[in-house]
Design a protein around this motif. Structure first.
Motif, PDB file in Angstrom:
ATOM      1  N   LEU A   1       0.780 -23.613   2.727  1.00  0.00           N
ATOM      2  CA  LEU A   1      -0.108 -23.200   1.646  1.00  0.00           C
ATOM      3  C   LEU A   1       0.418 -23.666   0.300  1.00  0.00           C
TER       4      LEU A   1
ATOM      5  N   GLU B   1      -1.600 -26.016  -2.240  1.00  0.00           N
ATOM      6  CA  GLU B   1      -1.902 -25.602  -3.604  1.00  0.00           C
ATOM      7  C   GLU B   1      -1.448 -26.634  -4.624  1.00  0.00           C
TER       8      GLU B   1
ATOM      9  N   ARG C   1      -6.669 -24.552   3.336  1.00  0.00           N
ATOM     10  CA  ARG C   1      -6.008 -23.480   2.572  1.00  0.00           C
ATOM     11  C   ARG C   1      -6.415 -22.120   3.113  1.00  0.00           C
TER      12      ARG C   1
ATOM     13  N   ALA D   1      -4.509 -21.438   6.266  1.00  0.00           N
ATOM     14  CA  ALA D   1      -3.102 -21.106   6.001  1.00  0.00           C
ATOM     15  C   ALA D   1      -2.974 -19.674   5.490  1.00  0.00           C
ATOM     16  N   ARG D   2      -3.874 -19.280   4.575  1.00  0.00           N
ATOM     17  CA  ARG D   2      -3.844 -17.902   4.052  1.00  0.00           C
ATOM     18  C   ARG D   2      -4.089 -16.896   5.183  1.00  0.00           C
TER      19      ARG D   2
END
Length: 577
Positions: free
Chosen positions: A483, A487, A502, A505-506
């Motif tokens: 992540l 980012e 993303r 991954a979160r």
């Protein structure tokens, strides 16, 4: 029987369980004011719910009997253990003091001061070794207002302000816990002005510092909280947390030329002193030569420290890292060298000096008597192999570590602070070393401690908990790193696939952390006395599913990346830079 009541072992018929039944002595129960206060504060203590506090089930009165019931702990008190087997080992004392500190921190956070911390109020569970504190708020509650001034508590364990009848707060309990720690490690009560290491020379120095601070006469000199005292005596948890990589790398870096530089300086200074002795006046050149290695040594220290400053750390972080490593090393090396080691090391220096002195004297072998050189050579032949076999170094082992050498003196000085501030100017501030703990690391450490505190039967049935937690932590760390990488992609590259990556991954990070937290809460419930393993089994099944799903996704991602590699494609998102 005790000064504040009589305790019976009883069986609660409705729930078919053993409980401890404590009854207020009739003489005190006859006083309505004392009776009412006992009941009031007993109810307050009953509101406490913590794994290291003996729970109170019921508070009541009938006719002339005032009582409360609490959990029966199958084990012994710390007082019984000390009287039967003597002082505790530092490793065991660490765990026990940690348990008591956590209990006190919990009660202090709810405005309850125990006021009678002593070995006989600390119970040790037989199966798990867990320490539980009993009689929260009861001892002082059983006294009238007139008696509550300077009498409440047990004389040898009371803080100075409590003995004087002054107002007490959480720091009074910390003082009492310091007395308990002193007695547990040394087998004797502290005498005025006596330090722990004087009474028990083999204890780690971090124990000595923590206990001595807890026993400060002035409350302002003690720890601000019981939690801080627990942290000070328990370095293992801090070691598990680890230091940030830049600080750890800096601590582990050794100057490869340190030994030649030391020999160079020794030669230079020795030559200067010998020439001054021979000629009657001192020549500056040998001393300048002896000081010359300080320049490259300083340049080396600045070079490796600049990496740390570029990473956003400051001189205060360097100092904290050195203090932590030094305390950690002292805890690990809790075996003091025999008394004869320094003398053996002094003998080892004789053959070294026999070599250094003639060279430093300008290769003038006639400067020394022939018999002295022969004697030194014989000493070398006899002692050096023996010292090597015994593992006795020429220098103490700690002298090679940066937290004890030139590096420590440099960065703890005003000059070092000035240089550090200059090198760190304009650099973004990093996370402080003592705050660097990802959520999964904090929860994983807590699960490890709770699992170790379970009874052996529970640990056997839940034996795969550590491996599951380890895999979930790895998944969380991988998701966090992935992540962070996503980012960092620039705005022009933020298309739908990247946004979906993303989100995945979160989700993986959140699911891993949530699974660890669920297991932690269920372990806490088991330690609190609940014997039902079904919720824990459900949490483990859910954790296994999370582990399996994330593992399959990671394997699929790796397989795809490996498959397109021959085509010269890179599917991993990255910045154009």
């Amino acid at each position: 029987r005790g000064g504040m009541g009589v305790v019976y072992l009883a069986r609660e018929v409705e729930l078919d369980r053993y409980v401890a039944l404590k009854v207020l002595p009739p003489a005190l129960a006859a006083d309505q004011k004392t009776r009412a206060r006992f009941l009031r504060e007993a109810r307050v203590a009953a509101s406490l719910s913590h794994p290291n506090i003996v729970p109170i089930f019921r508070v009541g009165e009938t006719d002339d009997v005032v009582f409360f019931t609490m959990a029966f702990v199958d084990g012994e008190t710390l007082g019984d253990r000390l009287r039967a087997r003597g002082p505790l080992a530092p490793s065991y004392a660490t765990r026990l003091l940690r348990d008591v500190s956590q209990a006190l921190a919990y009660s202090h956070g709810r405005g309850i001061v125990h006021r009678d911390i002593k070995p006989d109020n600390i119970l040790i569970e037989r199966d798990s070794g867990r320490a539980l504190v009993s009689d929260f708020g009861i001892a002082a509650a059983a006294l009238s207002d007139a008696q509550d001034r300077g009498v409440a508590g047990t004389r040898h364990f009371m803080s100075p302000e409590q003995s004087a009848g002054a107002a007490v707060d959480a720091r009074s309990d910390i003082y009492s816990l310091g007395v308990v720690a002193f007695l547990s490690l040394s087998g004797r009560l502290p005498a005025p002005g006596q330090t722990l290491v004087e009474a028990a020379p083999s204890v780690p120095q971090h124990f000595d510092r923590a206990v001595n601070r807890a026993l400060a006469v002035d409350p302002a000199g003690r720890f601000d909280s019981a939690e801080a005292f627990g942290d000070a005596v328990q370095l293992t948890t801090l070691a598990r947390a680890g230091l940030p990589a830049p600080l750890r790398e800096w601590l582990d870096t050794r100057d490869p030329w340190a030994l030649p530089y030391a020999a160079w300086s020794l030669m230079g200074f020795t030559s200067g002193f010998l020439n001054a002795f021979r000629s009657g006046h001192a020549e500056p050149l040998p001393f300048v030569v002896g000081l010359a290695p300080a320049i490259p040594a300083m340049m080396f220290q600045l070079r490796i420290a600049k990496k740390v400053f570029n990473a956003g750390f400051t001189v205060d972080d360097l100092r904290e890292a050195m203090a932590f490593r030094r305390a950690e090393r002292e805890a690990e090396e809790n075996v003091r060298a025999p008394w004869w080691h320094p003398f053996a090391r002094a003998v080892a220096w004789l053959p070294v000096l026999a070599i250094v002195l003639p060279i430093a004297g300008g290769f003038n072998l006639g400067f020394f008597p022939q018999w002295a050189l022969v004697y030194s050579a014989l000493v070398a032949v006899v002692t050096l192999p023996g010292l090597t076999a015994l593992g006795i170094p020429l220098f103490p082992r700690f002298m090679s570590a940066p937290e004890h050498t030139f590096s420590r003196r440099l960065w703890n000085s005003r000059v070092g602070r000035w240089i550090g501030n200059l090198l760190a100017r304009g650099k973004p501030r990093a996370i402080a070393a003592n705050a660097f703990r990802p959520t999964e690391s904090v929860l994983g450490s807590a699960v490890g401690d709770l699992f170790a505190a379970l009874p052996p039967a529970f640990r056997e049935q839940l034996r795969d908990v550590p491996s599951i937690i380890e895999r979930l932590q790895r998944h969380a760390q991988d998701a966090r790193e992935h992540l962070t990488h996503l980012e960092g992609v620039t705005a022009v590259d933020r298309d739908a696939p990247l946004s979906a990556a993303r989100d995945r991954a979160r989700k993986q990070l959140a699911e891993s952390v949530a699974a660890i937290e669920s297991i932690r809460l269920d372990l806490l419930r088991l330690i609190g006395g609940d014997a039902d393993l079904r919720p824990m089994t459900t949490a483990l099944d859910a954790a296994r599913k999370v582990d399996s799903d994330i593992a399959r996704l990671r394997a699929a991602r790796t397989e795809v990346e490996r498959g397109v590699a021959p085509l010269g494609l890179d599917l991993r998102p990255h910045s154009p830079a």
